[in-house]
Design a protein around this motif. Structure first.
Motif, PDB file in Angstrom:
ATOM      1  N   SER A 346      -1.026   2.532  -3.958  1.00  0.00           N
ATOM      2  CA  SER A 346      -2.461   2.601  -3.154  1.00  0.00           C
ATOM      3  C   SER A 346      -2.464   3.286  -1.887  1.00  0.00           C
ATOM      4  O   SER A 346      -1.535   3.907  -1.765  1.00  0.00           O
ATOM      5  CB  SER A 346      -2.500   1.103  -2.839  1.00  0.00           C
ATOM      6  N   LEU A 347      -3.506   3.489  -1.325  1.00  0.00           N
ATOM      7  CA  LEU A 347      -3.624   4.579   0.045  1.00  0.00           C
ATOM      8  C   LEU A 347      -2.522   4.037   0.959  1.00  0.00           C
ATOM      9  O   LEU A 347      -1.663   4.840   1.415  1.00  0.00           O
ATOM     10  CB  LEU A 347      -5.028   4.500   0.550  1.00  0.00           C
ATOM     11  N   PRO A 348      -2.413   2.901   1.634  1.00  0.00           N
ATOM     12  CA  PRO A 348      -1.218   2.276   2.542  1.00  0.00           C
ATOM     13  C   PRO A 348      -0.020   2.606   2.017  1.00  0.00           C
ATOM     14  O   PRO A 348       0.859   3.319   2.640  1.00  0.00           O
ATOM     15  CB  PRO A 348      -1.515   0.796   2.571  1.00  0.00           C
ATOM     16  N   VAL A 349       0.314   2.448   0.552  1.00  0.00           N
ATOM     17  CA  VAL A 349       1.687   2.908   0.189  1.00  0.00           C
ATOM     18  C   VAL A 349       1.861   4.332   0.180  1.00  0.00           C
ATOM     19  O   VAL A 349       2.958   4.783   0.468  1.00  0.00           O
ATOM     20  CB  VAL A 349       1.845   2.159  -1.301  1.00  0.00           C
ATOM     21  N   ARG A 350       0.936   5.063  -0.152  1.00  0.00           N
ATOM     22  CA  ARG A 350       1.151   6.240  -0.208  1.00  0.00           C
ATOM     23  C   ARG A 350       1.363   7.142   1.223  1.00  0.00           C
ATOM     24  O   ARG A 350       2.095   7.912   1.161  1.00  0.00           O
ATOM     25  CB  ARG A 350      -0.272   7.227  -0.895  1.00  0.00           C
ATOM     26  N   ILE A 351       0.313   6.493   1.914  1.00  0.00           N
ATOM     27  CA  ILE A 351       0.572   7.156   3.439  1.00  0.00           C
ATOM     28  C   ILE A 351       2.056   6.803   3.815  1.00  0.00           C
ATOM     29  O   ILE A 351       2.861   7.720   4.576  1.00  0.00           O
ATOM     30  CB  ILE A 351      -0.404   6.247   4.250  1.00  0.00           C
ATOM     31  N   ILE A 352       2.509   5.647   3.656  1.00  0.00           N
ATOM     32  CA  ILE A 352       4.040   5.296   4.363  1.00  0.00           C
ATOM     33  C   ILE A 352       5.054   6.280   3.346  1.00  0.00           C
ATOM     34  O   ILE A 352       6.042   6.626   3.906  1.00  0.00           O
ATOM     35  CB  ILE A 352       4.268   3.952   3.760  1.00  0.00           C
ATOM     36  N   LYS A 353       4.648   6.385   2.233  1.00  0.00           N
ATOM     37  CA  LYS A 353       5.562   7.275   1.260  1.00  0.00           C
ATOM     38  C   LYS A 353       5.764   8.712   1.999  1.00  0.00           C
ATOM     39  O   LYS A 353       6.576   9.237   2.024  1.00  0.00           O
ATOM     40  CB  LYS A 353       5.331   7.333  -0.235  1.00  0.00           C
ATOM     41  N   THR A 354       4.527   9.062   2.114  1.00  0.00           N
ATOM     42  CA  THR A 354       4.400  10.680   2.473  1.00  0.00           C
ATOM     43  C   THR A 354       4.986  10.733   3.948  1.00  0.00           C
ATOM     44  O   THR A 354       5.715  11.686   4.324  1.00  0.00           O
ATOM     45  CB  THR A 354       2.808  11.027   2.854  1.00  0.00           C
TER      46      THR A 354
END
Length: 480
Positions: A346-354
């Protein structure tokens, strides 16, 4: 001759393109056009590289003669053992020459890594009989010397280059394509001259003042080096692609918004894509790739990253950089198992990973930039112990470009307490937007609307870059 020089932008490139279009329009048949344009581009490429100096040219000519001799003898050798022995001798000779120059500390020829890798690629593919097109000396020389890709890639296989090259033998002047190429060219120059070199000045200040840096300055020094590398290499890729676009051909994508990666595997699918492909095809797979068990796969991956570290430099810091990437790559591969697709989430997960991936890559770049491991450790120490200090005037002044600073002086901004840092934070915000939110420039230019706005942007970016040439540096990857 550098892309970011008066000689190239105001003299070499315009004259080359005019001659190119004239030749293509005058010659009526594809056969005539192919022959004349090949020699024309070859002569221009020799001139382009020759202007780096006679020593560089002599080394390159020796390399070409050596590899051509190996090819000549290999084609006339009888039996597979003789051909394989010549291939081994050819690869070893190329590697020995490259390593001698890289580790001697005396003289490092411009672009030697890239034209050496291209020639190794040709030797191997020729031995495997994977390049189906007939060998023509002029075509081979152009494959090695073609000036848009000569200095920093992208690395291409001979057959791929030869197939793509055929496109600029056909067609006529297309003003829409020309304007797209000029727009991309101006964007690439802007990234290098205005963004990369400005961040580079701040990075140089930070590393020269390690003992006095505050925590914020230390963190910004590390982040700014990540940005410097990004815009330096991205700028080169844009310029190279733009020149080829104006000629009617397309280079393989070599840089695809790597700081938007969600893990280290994703990062290496985006950063220097063709170099990763070269290491995979000609080192990783011959070592066994993933065909000899899980443990051997991870060992092979670590070998690739350590070799990558050695290729970038001869200091222990580069080994640490390669090891950091290798270790995280192996761990990520373990966690992913046999899954080949990268699930962004999801977007929040993707942001954290990035963010986490960018932070790790930035930490690794610290070792890449530092002269010694001690200096790298010193920067990390200052991040934790530097305290809450205001940004030093010398640090923030690196971003006070005259063309911006003179405008700010007559605005109310100068009355603010942080006026001296406005340019720094402005550069940071613009860069964050470009790196993390904007579409890849090469992809965007192919689809954007060409009109008054894009023409104005081309003029402004190109003019701003040209007037700033006096203080620019060489592209960083020319040192590897």
């Amino acid at each position: 001759m550098l892309f970011n020089s008066y000689e190239f932008v105001l003299l070499f490139l315009p004259l080359f393109m005019v001659g190119f279009y004239i030749i293509r329009s005058v010659l009526r048949t594809k056969r005539e056009s192919a022959k004349v344009l090949t020699y024309y581009c070859l002569a221009a490429s020799f001139l382009f590289y020759g202007l780096f100096g006679i020593k560089n040219l002599l080394v390159m000519l020796f390399s070409i003669v050596f590899n051509f001799a190996v090819l000549f003898l290999s084609d006339r050798a009888s039996g597979s053992k003789g051909k394989k022995a010549l291939l081994t001798a050819g690869i070893a000779g190329n590697c020995v020459m490259l390593l001698c120059f890289k580790f001697s500390g005396v003289f490092f020829p411009v672009a030697i890594s890239f034209y050496t890798f291209n020639q190794i690629s040709f030797l191997v593919d020729h031995h495997r009989q994977e390049e189906k097109r007939p060998f023509v000396l002029s075509d081979y020389l152009l494959y090695i010397l073609f000036f848009p890709k000569l200095l920093q890639g992208p690395l291409m296989r001979y057959e791929d280059f030869d197939r793509e090259k055929e496109k600029f033998f056909e067609g006529s002047l297309d003003w829409d394509v020309l304007m797209r190429g000029l727009l991309l060219f101006s964007v690439g120059l802007f990234k290098k001259v205005i963004l990369a070199d400005t961040f580079g000045a701040a990075v140089d200040y930070g590393y020269s003042s390690l003992q006095s840096l505050g925590s914020l300055e230390a963190v910004l020094t590390a982040v700014f080096y990540s940005f410097q590398l990004y815009f330096d290499f991205s700028g080169y890729c844009d310029v190279a692609a733009a020149i080829c676009m104006m000629m009617g051909m397309e280079l393989p994508l070599n840089f695809d918004s790597p700081y938007r990666a969600v893990n280290i595997i994703d990062f290496w699918k985006r950063w220097h894509i063709t170099l990763t492909g070269f290491f995979t095809r000609y080192i990783y797979i011959p070592l066994g790739g993933n065909r000899k068990g899980v443990a051997r796969t991870y060992i092979n991956l670590m070998i690739i990253f350590l070799i990558s570290g050695l290729w970038h430099g001869n200091g222990f810091t580069f080994i640490v950089w390669g090891a950091m990437h290798g270790v995280l790559y192996v761990i990520t591969r373990m966690l992913m198992g046999n899954k080949k697709e990268i699930k962004e989430g999801s977007l929040p997960v993707r942001i954290i990973k990035t963010i986490l991936t960018f932070a790790y890559v930035t930490a690794a770049w610290v070792f890449f930039r530092a002269d010694t491991v001690r200096d790298a450790a010193g920067l990390f120490v200052r991040m934790l112990t530097g305290g809450k200090k205001a940004l030093a005037a010398g640090f923030s002044s690196c971003f006070q470009l005259d063309e911006i600073w003179y405008i700010l002086k007559v605005t109310p901004v100068m009355k603010l307490s942080f006026a001296w840092d406005v340019c720094l934070w402005g550069f940071l915000l613009v860069s964050v937007f470009i790196i993390f939110f904007n579409e890849n420039a090469i992809k965007r230019v192919k689809t954007c609307k060409i009109g008054l706005g894009s023409t104005f942007a081309t003029f402004v970016l190109l003019a701003w870059s040209i007037v700033s040439f006096a203080g620019v540096s060489t592209f960083l990857y020319m040192n590897f």
